[in-house]
Scaffold this motif. Structure first.
Motif: not given
Length: 145
Positions: A89-92, A101-104, A123-128
């Motif tokens: 998990y990665y942040d912005s 807290d992840a965005k990716y 690799v995905t953008d979790i929010r989008g």
């Protein structure tokens, strides 16, 4: 003697001024849209760059280890390892973070077949909910496994 009507001249000047203001406001609206589009394209390119880099790092771990939970944790200490692969998990800013807290999300799905390891890294953008990058890694496993 001929007299000029000052009201006629001032209304013509005001009309010309209104047309100039309209032209400049339309031109500025187009420029603002171009700047916004440029910013979005730059951000997408930066995300793609980071996604490719992170996927390649995960692929190297898959290629060089036996993909056990201890081997993955040794090279990727922030990875969440399960029976089907691992997640990162990665942040912005593309720094490791917690799931909340992840965005990716980098998801590596592993499947073992006789003498082969098949893996799919995404690799995905979790929010989008958009997939940024995908990579398939296959590796031949020696008989001494």
């Amino acid at each position: 003697m001929k007299t000029h009507n000052p009201a006629k001249r001032s209304s013509l000047f005001l009309m010309e001024l209104m047309i100039a203001i309209l032209f400049f406001s339309l031109a500025s609206a187009v420029c603002v849209q171009l700047f916004v589009k440029s910013h979005l394209l730059t951000r997408e390119a930066a995300d793609l760059n980071q996604a490719v880099s992170q996927a390649q790092s995960a692929a190297e771990v898959i290629r060089t280890t036996d993909c056990s939970s201890s081997a993955v944790s040794e090279f990727l200490p922030d990875a969440v390892v399960d029976t089907h692969g691992f997640r990162l998990y990665y942040d912005s800013e593309w720094d490791f973070c917690k799931k909340e807290d992840a965005k990716y999300l980098l998801r590596a799905d592993l499947s073992f077949q006789p003498q082969m390891l098949y893996s799919h890294i995404e690799v995905t953008d979790i929010r989008g909910k958009d997939c940024i990058y995908e990579l398939d890694v296959n590796r031949y496993l020696s008989l001494a496994r």
